[in-house]
Enzyme design. Structure first.
Site, short mmCIF file in Angstrom:
data_model
loop_
_atom_site.label_atom_id
_atom_site.label_comp_id
_atom_site.label_asym_id
_atom_site.label_seq_id
_atom_site.Cartn_x
_atom_site.Cartn_y
_atom_site.Cartn_z
N GLY A 46 3.41 -3.82 -5.50
CA GLY A 46 2.33 -4.79 -5.68
C GLY A 46 1.27 -4.22 -6.61
O GLY A 46 1.22 -3.00 -6.82
N GLN A 51 -7.10 -3.11 -10.00
CA GLN A 51 -6.58 -1.77 -10.27
C GLN A 51 -6.41 -1.49 -11.76
O GLN A 51 -6.32 -0.34 -12.17
CB GLN A 51 -5.22 -1.57 -9.58
N CYS A 92 -0.70 3.86 -2.43
CA CYS A 92 -1.40 3.00 -3.37
C CYS A 92 -1.32 3.66 -4.75
O CYS A 92 -1.53 4.86 -4.88
CB CYS A 92 -2.86 2.85 -2.95
N LEU A 93 -1.05 2.85 -5.77
CA LEU A 93 -0.96 3.38 -7.13
C LEU A 93 -2.31 3.95 -7.58
O LEU A 93 -2.36 4.77 -8.49
CB LEU A 93 -0.50 2.28 -8.10
N HIS A 134 -2.82 -5.59 1.70
CA HIS A 134 -3.25 -4.45 0.87
C HIS A 134 -3.82 -4.95 -0.47
O HIS A 134 -4.89 -4.49 -0.91
CB HIS A 134 -2.04 -3.53 0.66
N GLU A 135 -3.12 -5.88 -1.11
CA GLU A 135 -3.58 -6.38 -2.42
C GLU A 135 -4.84 -7.22 -2.31
O GLU A 135 -5.74 -7.14 -3.16
CB GLU A 135 -2.47 -7.20 -3.12
N HIS A 138 -7.78 -5.06 -2.26
CA HIS A 138 -8.19 -4.58 -3.59
C HIS A 138 -9.15 -5.57 -4.26
O HIS A 138 -10.12 -5.17 -4.91
CB HIS A 138 -6.97 -4.40 -4.51
O1 GNR Z 1 3.64 0.39 -4.28
C1 GNR Z 1 2.98 0.26 -3.25
N1 GNR Z 1 3.57 0.52 -2.06
C2 GNR Z 1 2.99 0.22 -0.84
C3 GNR Z 1 3.55 0.78 0.29
C4 GNR Z 1 3.01 0.52 1.53
C5 GNR Z 1 1.93 -0.30 1.65
C6 GNR Z 1 1.35 -0.86 0.53
C7 GNR Z 1 1.86 -0.60 -0.72
S1 GNR Z 1 1.17 -1.31 -2.12
C8 GNR Z 1 1.56 -0.11 -3.34
C9 GNR Z 1 1.16 -0.58 -4.72
C10 GNR Z 1 -0.34 -0.73 -4.78
O2 GNR Z 1 -1.11 0.19 -4.82
N2 GNR Z 1 -0.80 -1.94 -4.75
O3 GNR Z 1 -2.12 -2.15 -4.76
NI NI Z 2 -3.02 -0.41 -3.87
#
Ligand code: GNR
Ligand code: NI
Length: 171
Positions: A46, A51, A92-93, A134-135, A138
């Site tokens: 995601g 980001q 998270c990236l 999660h997104e 952000h």
């Molecule tokens: O790639 C991603 N893997 C992930 C694994 C577990 C819970 C959430 C994520 S999201 C993350 C990519 C990212 O940072 N999205 O904002």
């Molecule tokens: Ni993230």
């Protein structure tokens, strides 16, 4: 197609609250194309526009094995969620190499617009539900590390600040 630079924690720009998209047009679609390219390049499931320093309510997700199910969410809103929580290891990236357990709702319903401006609603569970939560965080300037204890968060922050300084010396 452009691979965009992903902001790294503790960059303050990750705290920006994204604005509603008021018009879904070719500029929006270019952002989405670049976001998918960036997400796949970085092996993420995601990516939120926040980001990549674009402060609009745009999210892309693909939790499939073979990059076969790209999902676009413009102006996403969670309209329903299960009371039940699940604990999952998240990454998270924007916080590379850091993984920690976070509580998320087991099921969420999300309403959004797609890249053509068409409204849709989606029931998500498992990894997709986690990713949606999660997104959407952000877009509000919230990171998964915000749910950790202050001690753990401080440890991660210090590590990333040191890395950022070391990188600054190189260039
Ligand atoms: O790639 C991603 N893997 C992930 C694994 C577990 C819970 C959430 C994520 S999201 C993350 C990519 C990212 O940072 N999205 O904002
Ligand atoms: Ni993230």
């Amino acid at each position: 197609m452009t691979i965009l630079n992903v902001l790294r924690y503790p960059d303050e720009r990750l705290r920006t609250v994204a604005a509603e998209v008021t018009d879904i047009n070719d500029d929006t679609r270019k952002i989405i194309t670049d976001m998918f390219a960036t997400m796949y390049e970085e092996n993420g499931v995601g990516l939120a526009a926040t980001q990549v320093n674009i402060h609009q309510r745009i999210v892309v997700i693909d939790v499939s094995e073979d990059k076969e199910n790209p999902l676009v969410f413009i102006n996403p809103v969670i309209t329903a969620q299960n009371d039940e929580l699940m604990i999952n290891e998240e990454g998270c990236l924007s916080v590379p190499g850091c993984y920690a357990k976070v509580d998320r709702h087991t099921q969420v319903t999300v309403s959004a617009f797609d890249q053509d401006g068409k409204p849709f609603s989606l029931d998500a569970d498992e990894l997709l539900a986690i990713c949606v939560q999660h997104e959407l965080d952000h877009l509000k300037g919230v990171l998964f590390v915000d749910y950790l204890s202050p001690l753990k968060r401080q440890r991660i922050k210090t590590k990333f600040e040191k890395e950022a300084k070391a990188n600054a010396r190189v260039y």
